[in-house]
Design a protein around this motif. Structure first.
Motif, PDB file in Angstrom:
ATOM      1  N   MET A 173      -0.842   4.018  -4.066  1.00  0.00           N
ATOM      2  CA  MET A 173      -0.434   4.964  -5.097  1.00  0.00           C
ATOM      3  C   MET A 173      -1.601   5.820  -5.568  1.00  0.00           C
ATOM      4  SD  MET A 173       2.752   5.048  -5.573  1.00  0.00           S
ATOM      5  CE  MET A 173       4.306   4.128  -5.466  1.00  0.00           C
ATOM      6  N   ALA A 174      -2.811   5.298  -5.492  1.00  0.00           N
ATOM      7  CA  ALA A 174      -3.981   6.120  -5.825  1.00  0.00           C
ATOM      8  C   ALA A 174      -4.070   7.316  -4.882  1.00  0.00           C
ATOM      9  CB  ALA A 174      -5.253   5.279  -5.743  1.00  0.00           C
ATOM     10  N   VAL A 175      -3.756   7.078  -3.617  1.00  0.00           N
ATOM     11  CA  VAL A 175      -3.743   8.159  -2.631  1.00  0.00           C
ATOM     12  C   VAL A 175      -2.580   9.115  -2.910  1.00  0.00           C
ATOM     13  CG1 VAL A 175      -3.451   8.711  -0.180  1.00  0.00           C
ATOM     14  CG2 VAL A 175      -4.857   6.748  -0.867  1.00  0.00           C
ATOM     15  N   ALA A 176      -1.411   8.551  -3.180  1.00  0.00           N
ATOM     16  CA  ALA A 176      -0.208   9.360  -3.351  1.00  0.00           C
ATOM     17  C   ALA A 176      -0.248  10.235  -4.596  1.00  0.00           C
ATOM     18  CB  ALA A 176       1.020   8.450  -3.408  1.00  0.00           C
ATOM     19  N   LEU A 177      -0.868   9.758  -5.664  1.00  0.00           N
ATOM     20  CA  LEU A 177      -0.775  10.439  -6.963  1.00  0.00           C
ATOM     21  C   LEU A 177      -2.021  11.236  -7.336  1.00  0.00           C
ATOM     22  CD1 LEU A 177       1.054   7.683  -9.053  1.00  0.00           C
ATOM     23  CD2 LEU A 177       2.017   9.482  -7.599  1.00  0.00           C
ATOM     24  N   ALA A 178      -3.048  11.201  -6.513  1.00  0.00           N
ATOM     25  CA  ALA A 178      -4.245  11.997  -6.794  1.00  0.00           C
ATOM     26  C   ALA A 178      -3.916  13.484  -6.654  1.00  0.00           C
ATOM     27  CB  ALA A 178      -5.361  11.614  -5.826  1.00  0.00           C
ATOM     28  N   PRO A 179      -4.601  14.362  -7.417  1.00  0.00           N
ATOM     29  CA  PRO A 179      -5.714  14.050  -8.325  1.00  0.00           C
ATOM     30  C   PRO A 179      -5.304  13.872  -9.784  1.00  0.00           C
ATOM     31  CG  PRO A 179      -5.621  16.406  -7.998  1.00  0.00           C
ATOM     32  CD  PRO A 179      -4.492  15.821  -7.179  1.00  0.00           C
ATOM     33  N   GLU A 180      -4.033  14.147 -10.121  1.00  0.00           N
ATOM     34  CA  GLU A 180      -3.654  14.114 -11.543  1.00  0.00           C
ATOM     35  C   GLU A 180      -3.672  12.697 -12.137  1.00  0.00           C
ATOM     36  OE1 GLU A 180      -1.831  17.664  -9.612  1.00  0.00           O
ATOM     37  OE2 GLU A 180      -1.699  15.504  -9.219  1.00  0.00           O
ATOM     38  N   THR A 181      -3.196  11.728 -11.350  1.00  0.00           N
ATOM     39  CA  THR A 181      -3.029  10.376 -11.876  1.00  0.00           C
ATOM     40  C   THR A 181      -3.949   9.404 -11.160  1.00  0.00           C
ATOM     41  OG1 THR A 181      -0.722  10.826 -12.447  1.00  0.00           O
ATOM     42  CG2 THR A 181      -1.383   8.517 -12.272  1.00  0.00           C
ATOM     43  N   LEU A 182      -4.711   8.649 -11.938  1.00  0.00           N
ATOM     44  CA  LEU A 182      -5.613   7.637 -11.412  1.00  0.00           C
ATOM     45  C   LEU A 182      -4.929   6.277 -11.511  1.00  0.00           C
ATOM     46  CD1 LEU A 182      -7.410  10.111 -12.086  1.00  0.00           C
ATOM     47  CD2 LEU A 182      -9.236   8.511 -12.675  1.00  0.00           C
ATOM     48  N   VAL A 183      -5.042   5.491 -10.445  1.00  0.00           N
ATOM     49  CA  VAL A 183      -4.358   4.200 -10.368  1.00  0.00           C
ATOM     50  C   VAL A 183      -5.384   3.107 -10.065  1.00  0.00           C
ATOM     51  CG1 VAL A 183      -2.453   2.919  -9.329  1.00  0.00           C
ATOM     52  CG2 VAL A 183      -2.370   5.428  -9.392  1.00  0.00           C
ATOM     53  N   ASN A 184      -5.475   2.111 -10.954  1.00  0.00           N
ATOM     54  CA  ASN A 184      -6.416   1.020 -10.775  1.00  0.00           C
ATOM     55  C   ASN A 184      -5.755  -0.310 -11.112  1.00  0.00           C
ATOM     56  OD1 ASN A 184      -9.106   2.290 -10.021  1.00  0.00           O
ATOM     57  ND2 ASN A 184      -8.588   3.484 -11.842  1.00  0.00           N
ATOM     58  N   CYS A 185      -6.498  -1.388 -10.919  1.00  0.00           N
ATOM     59  CA  CYS A 185      -5.907  -2.723 -11.029  1.00  0.00           C
ATOM     60  C   CYS A 185      -6.913  -3.712 -11.619  1.00  0.00           C
ATOM     61  CB  CYS A 185      -5.482  -3.176  -9.627  1.00  0.00           C
ATOM     62  SG  CYS A 185      -4.702  -4.803  -9.543  1.00  0.00           S
ATOM     63  N   VAL A 186      -6.416  -4.593 -12.478  1.00  0.00           N
ATOM     64  CA  VAL A 186      -7.191  -5.720 -12.987  1.00  0.00           C
ATOM     65  C   VAL A 186      -6.604  -6.988 -12.391  1.00  0.00           C
ATOM     66  CG1 VAL A 186      -7.950  -6.999 -15.025  1.00  0.00           C
ATOM     67  CG2 VAL A 186      -7.672  -4.511 -15.154  1.00  0.00           C
ATOM     68  N   ALA A 187      -7.472  -7.839 -11.849  1.00  0.00           N
ATOM     69  CA  ALA A 187      -7.029  -9.103 -11.253  1.00  0.00           C
ATOM     70  C   ALA A 187      -7.637 -10.261 -12.030  1.00  0.00           C
ATOM     71  CB  ALA A 187      -7.422  -9.170  -9.779  1.00  0.00           C
ATOM     72  N   PRO A 188      -6.924 -10.761 -13.041  1.00  0.00           N
ATOM     73  CA  PRO A 188      -7.458 -11.890 -13.821  1.00  0.00           C
ATOM     74  C   PRO A 188      -7.364 -13.207 -13.050  1.00  0.00           C
ATOM     75  CG  PRO A 188      -5.750 -10.663 -15.035  1.00  0.00           C
ATOM     76  CD  PRO A 188      -5.656 -10.282 -13.600  1.00  0.00           C
ATOM     77  N   GLY A 189      -8.234 -14.116 -13.428  1.00  0.00           N
ATOM     78  CA  GLY A 189      -8.083 -15.496 -12.998  1.00  0.00           C
ATOM     79  C   GLY A 189      -7.248 -16.238 -14.023  1.00  0.00           C
ATOM     80  N   LEU A 190      -7.489 -17.515 -14.150  1.00  0.00           N
ATOM     81  CA  LEU A 190      -6.774 -18.329 -15.128  1.00  0.00           C
ATOM     82  C   LEU A 190      -7.003 -17.795 -16.539  1.00  0.00           C
ATOM     83  CD1 LEU A 190      -5.227 -21.038 -15.762  1.00  0.00           C
ATOM     84  CD2 LEU A 190      -7.502 -22.032 -16.109  1.00  0.00           C
ATOM     85  N   LEU A 191      -5.910 -17.612 -17.280  1.00  0.00           N
ATOM     86  CA  LEU A 191      -5.981 -17.143 -18.662  1.00  0.00           C
ATOM     87  C   LEU A 191      -5.292 -18.153 -19.568  1.00  0.00           C
ATOM     88  CD1 LEU A 191      -4.984 -13.392 -18.163  1.00  0.00           C
ATOM     89  CD2 LEU A 191      -7.262 -14.224 -18.772  1.00  0.00           C
ATOM     90  N   ASP A 192      -5.918 -18.483 -20.680  1.00  0.00           N
ATOM     91  CA  ASP A 192      -5.271 -19.338 -21.671  1.00  0.00           C
ATOM     92  C   ASP A 192      -4.228 -18.535 -22.452  1.00  0.00           C
ATOM     93  OD1 ASP A 192      -6.357 -21.830 -21.279  1.00  0.00           O
ATOM     94  OD2 ASP A 192      -8.064 -21.479 -22.608  1.00  0.00           O
TER      95      ASP A 192
END
Length: 250
Positions: A173-192
């Motif tokens: 989606m970063a490729v598809a929606l550039a340049p107007e929209t930036l697409v990133n991701c957070v990958a958490p580990g174990l969360l309380d």
């Protein structure tokens, strides 16, 4: 992107991590659409607290992310209520703990539900908000994945594969929606203190925390702060940042 006055739609906004993300964005001046699946009272309470504490606009919206028509209605309702839509945070997720070697209990029903919520739902929402963000000339989409998407671990094979798909969807989606929209991701580990963690077996929780370099769960506020940073950035897209107290290196 300056976050003051922007509108952010956060799925799972009434959950443990979702609430932290909502507050972190609201603290920067963003108006918040708190999206929930079932817990209406809790979501409305979160929206009320956001508005009173941060002096922004906040409203709760119900949506079944497995229903394409409902997703389209949600985007229409949010843009009508707030006048615009600048940020999408795909935080809603579902998991069901099944040991990897227990293939008999990895039923088609479980697989389909996890994929529908964790991967197809974010895809539908991304497609729905993309035209709005393109017309506005700016947009930010942040997906909340998991370290399970980077290594064969996690609550089940289906959950791990759904999060791996979400990480690659981020890139595509970063490729598809550039340049107007930036697409990133957070990958958490174990969360309380999250519903996802509550669904894990106690031995999984203990093993995950003890296996990290820092010997503790990841911090929800660290994850929320990274979402804010990904909204502010002007030159970062297609990236996944791991926050897991030092377990997975990629």
């Amino acid at each position: 992107m300056d976050l003051k006055g922007v509108v952010a739609l956060v799925t799972g906004g009434n959950g443990g991590l979702g609430q932290r993300i909502c507050h972190a964005l609201a603290q920067e001046g963003a108006h918040i659409a708190v999206v929930y699946a079932r817990s209406r009272d809790q979501a409305e309470s979160v929206a009320s607290e956001l508005a009173s504490r941060h002096h922004i606009k906040a409203q709760a919206f119900a949506c079944d992310l497995t229903d394409g028509a409902a997703v389209d209605r949600l985007v229409g309702e949010v843009t009508k209520a707030f006048g615009r839509l600048d940020v999408l945070v795909n935080d809603a997720a579902y998991n069901h703990a099944i040991p990897f070697d227990d293939l008999d209990n990895l039923t088609q029903e479980v697989w389909d539900k996890i994929m529908a919520i964790n991967l197809t739902g974010p895809m539908r929402l991304t497609k729905a908000v993309a035209p709005v963000m393109k017309v506005q000339g700016q947009g930010r989409i942040i997906n909340i994945a998991s370290v399970a998407g980077l290594s064969p671990t996690g609550s089940s094979i289906a959950y791990a594969v759904s999060k791996a798909g979400l990480i690659h969807l981020t890139r595509c989606m970063a490729v598809a929606l550039a340049p107007e929209t930036l697409v990133n991701c957070v990958a958490p580990g174990l969360l309380d203190g999250t519903r996802a963690t509550a669904n894990l077996r106690s031995e999984q929780i203990e093993r995950s925390a003890s296996a990290s370099l820092l010997k503790k769960p990841a911090d929800k506020d660290d994850c929320a702060d990274m979402v804010v940073a990904m909204c502010r950035t002007e030159t970062m897209t297609g990236q996944t940042v791991v926050i897991d107290s030092g377990r997975i290196f990629h």
